[in-house]
Design an enzyme around this catalytic site. Structure first.
Site, mmCIF file in Angstrom:
data_model
loop_
_atom_site.group_PDB
_atom_site.id
_atom_site.type_symbol
_atom_site.label_atom_id
_atom_site.label_comp_id
_atom_site.label_asym_id
_atom_site.label_seq_id
_atom_site.Cartn_x
_atom_site.Cartn_y
_atom_site.Cartn_z
ATOM 1 N N LYS A 189 0.848 -1.185 0.000
ATOM 2 C CA LYS A 189 0.000 0.000 0.000
ATOM 3 C C LYS A 189 0.882 1.233 0.000
ATOM 4 O O LYS A 189 1.711 1.414 0.888
ATOM 5 C CB LYS A 189 -0.927 0.031 1.228
ATOM 6 N N GLY A 242 6.997 4.683 8.508
ATOM 7 C CA GLY A 242 6.142 5.848 8.725
ATOM 8 C C GLY A 242 6.368 6.389 10.124
ATOM 9 O O GLY A 242 7.431 6.198 10.717
ATOM 10 N N SER A 243 5.360 7.043 10.665
ATOM 11 C CA SER A 243 5.546 7.675 11.974
ATOM 12 C C SER A 243 5.570 6.640 13.098
ATOM 13 O O SER A 243 5.021 5.536 12.960
ATOM 14 C CB SER A 243 4.408 8.649 12.246
ATOM 15 N N THR A 244 6.213 7.010 14.194
ATOM 16 C CA THR A 244 6.268 6.131 15.349
ATOM 17 C C THR A 244 4.864 5.833 15.873
ATOM 18 O O THR A 244 4.540 4.697 16.216
ATOM 19 C CB THR A 244 7.134 6.769 16.458
ATOM 20 N N GLY A 247 3.317 3.361 13.694
ATOM 21 C CA GLY A 247 4.043 2.108 13.861
ATOM 22 C C GLY A 247 3.541 1.343 15.071
ATOM 23 O O GLY A 247 3.398 0.117 15.035
ATOM 24 N N GLU A 264 10.023 0.838 10.503
ATOM 25 C CA GLU A 264 11.015 1.900 10.352
ATOM 26 C C GLU A 264 10.285 3.181 10.679
ATOM 27 O O GLU A 264 9.462 3.647 9.874
ATOM 28 C CB GLU A 264 11.520 1.962 8.903
ATOM 29 N N CYS A 298 13.538 10.294 7.536
ATOM 30 C CA CYS A 298 13.430 9.694 8.870
ATOM 31 C C CYS A 298 14.750 9.785 9.623
ATOM 32 O O CYS A 298 14.776 9.979 10.841
ATOM 33 C CB CYS A 298 12.971 8.246 8.789
ATOM 34 N N GLU A 400 10.036 15.220 16.611
ATOM 35 C CA GLU A 400 10.308 15.126 15.185
ATOM 36 C C GLU A 400 9.452 16.129 14.428
ATOM 37 O O GLU A 400 8.230 16.108 14.537
ATOM 38 C CB GLU A 400 10.032 13.718 14.677
#
Lengths: 500, 503
Positions: A189, A242-244, A247, A264, A298, A400
């Site tokens: 995706k 993607g973002s934490t 995740g 990641e 990232c 971030e």
């Protein structure tokens, strides 16, 4: 029937943009038939509308991948898998210019100074993993006369992959390459913000000769399509970049069928400069580390800590370099002299600007940038921004931002520099500048990060593992590690004569 | 040898099935074809017709020096060893693609020069291309290790190329042996001086054109035609060649190892002879076993280092197997290599023909029973009928010595222990075959055989990822698989003291 639209690029060329979901080597409408638009971040204009995959479409794609795995791909040996990946690499190189153009238009990456290199790296990544495909080996383990054992490094089967918008093609290559080399089938995706280039690449995947169902590409949103893929019982592994925050959600959703998870996620990587560093080089690398890709990396080294003795000199060189090589080269991605494009979207644009305000309010000193460039009011442009004199507890030093905003501060000793570098919840990248080799390697060893750059920054290489510790993620991509993480070991015990 | 003062560097050769191609005749040095310094040439014969194909230039030691100079310069300066390995990836991938593009011509040259059937030659070419492609994938993956020795040091290893490697290949699989040598040597960043066999120099010179077209830098690959006693010797003793890889007879291998030691202790890997046992158990699948026996000894006219040249058949199945074997042999089509139906072509040279016929006479004289074949086939071309000796004893010359032709012995045995003892009673140890449907027996027997490759229910069944090489006097070092890379790299350990600075 080809679902596509004609798209005209800013350089005058037109191309055929597929709009369907790529399942079983065909472009198909989504079941609901709903579409969504992809916006050009440099103009804020829509480029094309593509079909949106919902949960039921994910189900179709997963079924296709499973069928392909069971009937064809499982029996396809490594030599053949490698050949297909080599062919895909070749086709990507042949169509590099077209791919770079689509990427630049959809993501805002300057075509000549950014997107074209992503395409090159993506092709190399396919080729690199193609070279591994016939070299997936387990062990044979001697256990004496009555028994021996061997391990098979088997693919997972069907892997779900969810990729972000900051490097649409490259992130897909980092995921597809190893997964396919190891013998998996994939449902990938794309990000809803940048669906276009991968749909075009799907044509090349078919042309390269990958059997139907081995690679399936869906355009869609995280909360439905992404969530379905992460929790799907027919998917054996989910890989997410993607973002934490997302995740963490993925990791929880994956627990539904205990599928393997690699993540990641975010970072707030520190770049630490000692007194004895080559400051001119440090300034140049530091700029690469936060101003490349509009700061949307990232592993961006978005915090710079400079030892007292070098502080002023470094900042002077850094500001001058950023303004000369980045700030003054910002604008339309199709101008070959531009190095800095727009941020990816309205929400990102607003988020970054809000962090700039936070930085000012917190008392950091604004050295450069800090606003929308005067001449670029259309498009999500933000000037390369440098904050100095930060204190380690500031929000801009810990959270971030994911934009061209860097926070610089000072430190006294090795221990203090290390403490600041290690203080965030993240641990993705890091960099250290010094001419002292012992200090460099010790510092690398002491840093809490998945990657350390000594005397460079964001100098990644497909041969070298990439990934984070702490809240930056789980698992490694690229290099041999990237291949291994798409296999699971099955131990086979052979009874050679042990009788009860 | 004839001094052919003006042999053109390329001659037109017309193949029996009509294709005409340009055959290079020179020595391939620095990506160019050059005459030998002396102007010396030698004749190349087609063993299936006994007619001369062409002359090629002959390298002697001064030509080897020129090739080594080129290889050394390329190792130091061309970037092949030191630059981004993706250059090597791309060169080898391109070479693989070119071999496939030129497959029919290469196979035809091979059949013409070596006498093997076109069917066999096509298989060789396909395997060669696949191997270059597999080696291409290795180039950027030659990793060392980082070793945790505590916080005071950074310790890691690097696997570095050796430098200029000498490679000497035989005449039985000219293209395939070329790929097994060039592939791993180039993938790991070495440069090479390769001498082909004097009976079969042609296909390698054609491939040299493809090496250049693939973009491999000048001096990285140097291919010379010449004789063992002169050019081969020069390679074995050369002070600036740091490694020699040889495939050929055990006797010559021993000689090369001596010369390597005496000269500059250059590293040596050897793929030598064999007298591989092929063991058929009572519980085998007879039909499959027979097919595998045919392949194991008559494929490539028996000129295969790992040929299953001693059959041991368990007594319960002996009569049935022998009868089926004889029937299958009668169906083996031997003859003109360019006839699409031909399986077995000619032996490679007059010398080989004479040697094999000599062994057939020896077998008869030793008292063995000729069960099939035993004589020349036809009057033109070096063809020998598929030959089987029965009623042999283990001490006979035909059972102990490598014949290197389509001649196999067959012995009856009773028990597993007995056959393993007989199978291992050899100074060789290259390969072995095991034919049984009992998997535990298969693994157990494989464990106990002293051979570098054990084939179970198959034979001469290669894969580019699986290593091949010998035990005992069949040699040392492995080709193909990840193990091949060890032949061409040397480990450097780096240990950096990183104690904290006092300041």
């Amino acid at each position: 029937m080809s679902l596509s639209v004609q798209v005209k690029l800013p350089d005058g060329s037109t191309y055929t943009q597929p709009t369907g979901l790529f399942i079983n080597n065909e472009f198909v409408k989504s079941i609901k038939g709903e579409k969504f638009e992809s916006i050009c971040p440099a103009t804020e204009e829509p480029i094309a509308a593509v079909y949106r995959a919902y949960e039921e479409d994910v189900d179709v794609a997963v079924k296709a991948a499973r069928e392909a795995y069971n009937t064809v791909w499982k029996e396809t040996g490594g030599v053949q898998r490698g050949k297909l990946l080599f062919k895909l690499a070749e086709l990507m190189e042949k169509h590099a210019d077209e791919l770079a153009g689509i990427e630049a238009h959809d993501s805002g990456k300057p075509k000549a100074t950014n997107a074209i290199f992503d395409v090159e790296e993506s092709a190399n990544c396919m080729r690199y993993f193609g070279g591994w495909a016939d070299k997936v080996t387990g062990k044979s383990i001697p256990l004496g006369k009555d028994k021996f054992a061997y391990t098979l490094h088997e693919p997972y089967g069907v892997c779900g992959q969810i990729i972000p918008w900051n490097y649409p093609l490259a992130m897909a290559a980092w995921k597809l390459g190893p997964a396919l080399a190891a013998g998996n089938c994939v449902v990938l995706k794309t990000s809803e913000i940048t669906p276009l280039s991968m749909l075009w690449l799907a044509n090349l995947i078919k042309e390269a000769g990958f059997p139907p169902g081995v690679v399936n590409i869906l355009s869609g949103f995280g909360k439905d399509a992404g969530a379905r893929l992460a929790s799907h019982e027919g998917v054996d592994k989910i890989a997410f970049t993607g973002s934490t925050a997302t995740g963490q959600v993925i990791q929880q959703l994956a627990s539904k069928n205990m599928k393997a998870v690699t993540l990641e996620c975010g970072g707030k990587s520190a770049l630490v400069i000692f007194d004895d560093a080559d400051l001119d080089q440090a300034a140049k690398w530091a700029a690469i580390g936060i101003m490349s890709n509009q700061g949307q990396i990232c592993t961006a080294t978005s915090r710079i800590y400079i030892q007292d003795g070098a502080y002023d000199k470094f900042l002077q060189a850094f500001k001058a370099h950023v303004e000369e090589e980045y700030t003054s080269k910002q604008g339309c991605p199709f101008n070959d002299t531009h190095v800095v494009g727009p941020q990816i979207s309205q929400p990102q644009y607003e988020k970054i600007l809000s962090y700039i305000e936070i930085g000012k309010k917190e008392g950091a000193k604004l050295l450069s940038g800090g606003k929308t460039p005067a001449s670029l009011t259309k498009g999500y442009f933000i000037e390369p921004t440098i904050f100095a004199d930060i204190s380690p507890d500031m929000r801009i030093a810990n959270e971030e931002i994911f934009g061209p905003v860097v926070a610089c501060g000072r430190f006294k000793t090795y221990e203090e520099g290390l403490k600041y570098a290690n203080q965030t919840q993240y641990g993705l990248g890091s960099a250290v500048f010094t001419q002292d080799i012992a200090k460099a390697h010790r510092f690398a060893s002491d840093l809490e990060a998945g990657m350390v750059w000594i005397n460079s920054s964001n100098d990644s290489d497909i041969h070298v593992p990439f990934g984070g510790v702490k809240m930056s993620g789980v698992g490694r991509e690229l290099g041999e590690y990237g291949l291994t993480i798409y296999t699971q070991a099955k131990a086979v015990h052979v009874n050679m004569g042990s009788k009860l | 040898m004839r001094y052919y003062a003006s042999l053109p560097l390329s001659v037109k050769v017309k193949l029996p099935h009509g294709i005409e191609y340009d055959q290079p005749t020179g020595l391939f040095i620095n990506n160019e074809f050059v005459p030998s310094i002396s102007g010396k040439t030698f004749s190349v014969i087609s063993p299936s017709t006994e007619e001369e194909i062409t002359h090629v230039y002959e390298a002697v030691s001064e030509d080897v020096d020129a090739a080594v100079d080129a290889a050394e310069k390329a190792f130091k300066n061309s970037g092949w060893a030191t630059a981004d390995p993706s250059q090597r990836v791309s060169g080898l991938l391109k070479l693989a693609d070119l071999v496939e593009e030129h497959a029919e011509v290469l196979a035809s040259i091979e059949s013409l020069d070596n006498g093997k059937s076109l069917m066999n030659a096509r298989g060789d070419i396909a395997l060669s291309a696949a191997y270059y492609r597999s080696c291409a994938g290795w180039c950027d993956k030659i990793d060392g290790r980082n070793i945790n020795t505590g916080s005071t040091h950074l310790s890691y290893t690097k696997r570095e190329p050796i430098g200029v490697c000498g490679q000497i290949i035989p005449w039985n699989f000219p293209q395939l042996m070329l790929s097994w040598k060039l592939g791993p040597a180039l993938a790991t960043g070495n440069t090479v001086v390769l001498k082909t066999a004097e009976s079969t120099p042609l296909s390698a010179l054609y491939l040299a054109k493809l090496v250049k077209e693939a973009g491999i830098p000048a001096g990285v690959v140097n291919i010379i035609s010449g004789f063992g006693k002169t050019a081969g010797e020069a390679i074995a003793i050369h002070p600036r060649i740091r490694k020699v890889a040889f495939t050929g007879s055990t006797a010559t291998g021993r000689h090369i190892m001596k010369r390597a030691a005496e000269s500059n202790l250059k590293k040596v890997t050897l793929e030598l002879g064999g007298k591989s046992p092929n063991i058929v158990f009572n519980d085998c699948n007879v039909k499959n076993a027979v097919q595998n026996l045919i392949v194991s000894i008559f494929y490539n006219s028996g000129e295969v280092c790992c040929a299953g040249s001693r059959i041991y058949c368990q007594s319960g199945i002996y009569d049935e197997l022998l009868s089926e074997f004889k029937t299958a042999i009668e169906a083996v089509k031997i003859g003109d290599p360019f006839n699409e139906a031909t399986f077995q072509g000619s032996q490679t040279s007059q010398q080989q023909l004479d040697k094999i016929l000599g062994y057939i006479e020896k077998g008869k004289a030793e008292g063995a029973t000729l069960v099939a074949g035993g004589e020349r086939f036809g009057t033109k071309g070096f063809f020998i009928k598929p030959t089987v000796f029965g009623n042999v004893t283990e001490d006979m010359g035909v059972v102990k010595e490598e014949i290197f032709g389509p001649v196999v012995t067959i012995t009856k045995f009773e028990t597993v222990d007995e056959v393993i003892e007989k199978a291992n009673d050899s100074e060789y140890g290259l390969a072995a075959g095991v034919h049984t449907e009992d998997i535990n027996k298969a693994v157990d027997v494989s464990n106990r055989l002293h051979a570098g490759t054990v084939w179970v229910n198959t034979y001469s069944d290669f894969h580019t990822s699986v290593p091949f090489g010998g035990f005992n006097q069949s040699g040392f070092g492995r080709e193909m698989g990840t193990e091949a890379l060890d032949n061409y790299t040397q480990v450097k350990a780096v240990r950096i003291k990183i104690s904290p600075k006092s300041a």
